[in-house]
Motif scaffolding. Structure first.
Motif, mmCIF file in Angstrom:
data_model
loop_
_atom_site.group_PDB
_atom_site.id
_atom_site.type_symbol
_atom_site.label_atom_id
_atom_site.label_comp_id
_atom_site.label_asym_id
_atom_site.label_seq_id
_atom_site.Cartn_x
_atom_site.Cartn_y
_atom_site.Cartn_z
ATOM 1 N N CYS A 45 122.272 37.837 60.430
ATOM 2 C CA CYS A 45 123.664 37.864 60.888
ATOM 3 C C CYS A 45 124.320 39.156 60.415
ATOM 4 N N SER A 46 124.433 40.123 61.318
ATOM 5 C CA SER A 46 125.021 41.414 60.973
ATOM 6 C C SER A 46 126.468 41.267 60.527
ATOM 7 N N LEU A 47 127.214 40.350 61.172
ATOM 8 C CA LEU A 47 128.610 40.141 60.800
ATOM 9 C C LEU A 47 128.719 39.678 59.351
ATOM 10 N N ALA A 48 127.837 38.765 58.956
ATOM 11 C CA ALA A 48 127.850 38.272 57.575
ATOM 12 C C ALA A 48 127.538 39.393 56.589
ATOM 13 N N ILE A 49 126.569 40.228 56.935
ATOM 14 C CA ILE A 49 126.185 41.337 56.059
ATOM 15 C C ILE A 49 127.351 42.306 55.879
ATOM 16 N N TYR A 50 128.009 42.666 56.998
ATOM 17 C CA TYR A 50 129.084 43.652 56.908
ATOM 18 C C TYR A 50 130.345 43.078 56.262
ATOM 19 N N LEU A 51 130.655 41.809 56.542
ATOM 20 C CA LEU A 51 131.815 41.189 55.909
ATOM 21 C C LEU A 51 131.620 41.071 54.402
ATOM 22 N N SER A 52 130.410 40.689 54.005
ATOM 23 C CA SER A 52 130.118 40.579 52.580
ATOM 24 C C SER A 52 130.163 41.940 51.907
ATOM 25 N N GLY A 53 129.637 42.951 52.596
ATOM 26 C CA GLY A 53 129.684 44.302 52.060
ATOM 27 C C GLY A 53 131.107 44.826 51.941
ATOM 28 N N PHE A 54 131.938 44.513 52.949
ATOM 29 C CA PHE A 54 133.333 44.932 52.909
ATOM 30 C C PHE A 54 134.054 44.263 51.746
ATOM 31 N N GLN A 55 133.810 42.965 51.567
ATOM 32 C CA GLN A 55 134.440 42.248 50.455
ATOM 33 C C GLN A 55 134.015 42.831 49.111
ATOM 34 N N GLN A 56 132.732 43.160 49.008
ATOM 35 C CA GLN A 56 132.229 43.743 47.764
ATOM 36 C C GLN A 56 132.915 45.067 47.468
ATOM 37 N N ALA A 57 133.138 45.866 48.509
ATOM 38 C CA ALA A 57 133.804 47.158 48.323
ATOM 39 C C ALA A 57 135.256 46.968 47.882
ATOM 40 N N ILE A 58 135.955 46.024 48.512
ATOM 41 C CA ILE A 58 137.349 45.764 48.146
ATOM 42 C C ILE A 58 137.441 45.224 46.720
ATOM 43 N N LEU A 59 136.511 44.332 46.368
ATOM 44 C CA LEU A 59 136.488 43.803 45.007
ATOM 45 C C LEU A 59 136.257 44.923 43.992
ATOM 46 N N GLY A 60 135.362 45.832 44.331
ATOM 47 C CA GLY A 60 135.101 46.956 43.434
ATOM 48 C C GLY A 60 136.318 47.849 43.276
ATOM 49 N N LEU A 61 137.004 48.119 44.391
ATOM 50 C CA LEU A 61 138.202 48.957 44.336
ATOM 51 C C LEU A 61 139.294 48.288 43.498
ATOM 52 N N GLY A 62 139.490 46.990 43.738
ATOM 53 C CA GLY A 62 140.498 46.264 42.978
ATOM 54 C C GLY A 62 140.165 46.195 41.501
#
Length: 444
Positions: A45-62
């Motif tokens: 599921c590409s959507l799951a991979i990219y959504l999870s990656g996006f969340q990880q990036a936002i969590l890292g930034l925060g």
């Protein structure tokens, strides 16, 4: 308050255990829930991979922005008061998925977790390490930090074990209850560390850099509006060779740890058809090794070899582990490779111990927060690098046949980190900074 024995930290250890148990009972199930909510009846599921990656990036930034702030405020207002924030914040996401796991509930969880994770995912460990480092003698500090990390890993081990036998609905209910109990227990039993009184506020220049820009006076006011500016954080990290090298290692370690999250799990699910139970067993093996290494090996090896040698060995182990998994030819290979965390999971506590000896007790919060923030910055970049690689090399569009190439690149982060980790021993073991109760100055 100065503690002489590790037993004096027992209430902190209980809090760390309960809070980490709540956080780590969830990961074995979340991949299946994400794919099931976004791409029902599919393994890829590409959507799951990219959504999870996006969340990880936002969590890292925060986390990069929040952890230095939380650490600094804990130096002023007390560590117990600030530790309450990440422990309590972890309750809400678990409650959402305990109620339901349909697509709408998943998106609600996703949004809430993105915000609460900024302080809870790494904040609990960061503030717990600062609490232990500030309140125990320097010669016993490496053992205290190892125990905090080891108890966190032991909680992760038992959380993962529980996930193996609990139903999906029960997993999130147990996680919510554990977070609630951790919050209540901490508020009742953990002793507050005294923040700086008005007379203890730093009226001297907080950083002195031989006439450089860092030498400008900067008073630290006890308010949320006047916290340490970014310039002073950079000055602190540049204040000694050891802190500068530790910053580089922290960034590369964060890059590698980020690659071990979403890309690693989705690679195993797509390539080897791993599910919740497989993930649970895999994490069980890793956390068992991590708990053993942090609780027993590190306190015994550090006085003999030094934290610097442990740091270098753990970087090598991290690279070898990812290399083996990247060429996995059978389901059992990742399980064998996951035995290496007995050494590779020592990277963070070894680094935290090294950093703790570069500053005095009144600046443990800001120092540990800065290092955790730098590591989180690596987590920001990690999904931007590894998520597209994961999707590309698991697809038919890959430029060459190496489905695990993304994991090989994850391992490269630790291989590169080996260079500055080996240079740390040539830097001063302790900087000139020793912060007393009344103020501090730092000579580069």
């Amino acid at each position: 308050m100065k503690m002489d024995k590790l037993s004096d930290l027992k209430h902190l250890f209980v809090t760390v255990f309960l809070a980490n148990f709540a956080l780590n009972v969830i990961p074995p199930a979340i991949t299946d829930i994400t794919v099931g909510a976004l791409c029902p009846s599919q393994d890829e599921c590409s959507l799951a991979i990219y959504l999870s990656g996006f969340q990880q990036a936002i969590l890292g930034l925060g986390s990069m922005m929040m952890l230095p702030l939380l650490g600094h405020l804990s130096d002023i207002y007390g560590r117990k008061a600030l530790l309450t924030v990440p422990v309590a914040a972890s309750i809400i996401p678990s409650v959402i998925l305990a109620i339901g796991r349909s697509t709408n509930y998943f998106y609600a969880y996703y949004a809430v977790k993105t915000f609460t994770g900024m302080v809870s995912d790494n904040g609990i460990e960061c503030l717990s390490i600062a609490y232990a480092a500030a309140n125990i003698s320097e010669e016993k500090r490496v053992s205290a930090i190892g125990f905090v990390a080891g108890i966190g890993s032991a909680a992760s081990l038992l959380g993962t074990m529980a996930a193996r036998f609990l139903s999906t609905a029960q997993i999130f209910l147990v996680a919510a209850l554990s977070s609630m109990i951790a919050t209540i227990y901490m508020r009742i039993f953990v002793k507050e560390t005294t923040g700086r009184s008005d007379s203890e506020t730093l009226n001297q220049p907080i950083l002195i850099d031989n006439g450089a820009e860092c030498s400008k006076s900067k008073s630290v006011s006890q308010s949320f509006k006047q916290v340490l500016p970014l310039k002073d954080i950079f000055c602190l990290l540049r204040s000694s060779v050891t802190l500068s090298l530790a910053t580089v290692v922290a960034f590369l370690n964060g890059l590698g740890e980020g690659g071990q999250q979403t890309p690693y799990l989705y690679f195993l699910k797509a390539r080897l058809r791993f599910n919740k139970d497989n993930f649970a067993v895999l994490m069980l093996i890793g956390y068992t090794g991590a708990a053993f290494g942090q609780l027993f090996l590190m306190p015994r090896l550090a006085p003999i070899t030094g934290e610097e040698a442990i740091l270098s060995l753990s970087c090598i182990a991290g690279f070898i582990s990812m290399l083996i998994v990247s060429i996995a030819w059978a389901v059992w290979v990742p399980y064998v490779a996951n035995l290496l965390p007995i050494i590779s999971f020592l990277t963070r506590p070894a680094l935290q111990s090294i950093v703790s000896k570069q500053v005095g007790p009144n600046e443990q919060g800001i120092a540990q927060g800065c290092i955790a923030g730098i590591s989180s910055f690596g987590n920001i970049l990690s999904p931007l690098i590894y998520t597209p690689l994961t999707d590309l090399f698991l697809s038919e569009k890959a430029p060459f046949h190496y489905p695990g190439f993304n994991l090989f690149c994850v391992g490269l982060a630790w291989l590169i980190a080996l260079i500055p980790s080996m240079m740390i021993q040539f830097g001063p073991r302790n900087s000139e900074l020793k912060i007393g109760d009344g103020g501090s100055s730092l000579d580069a």
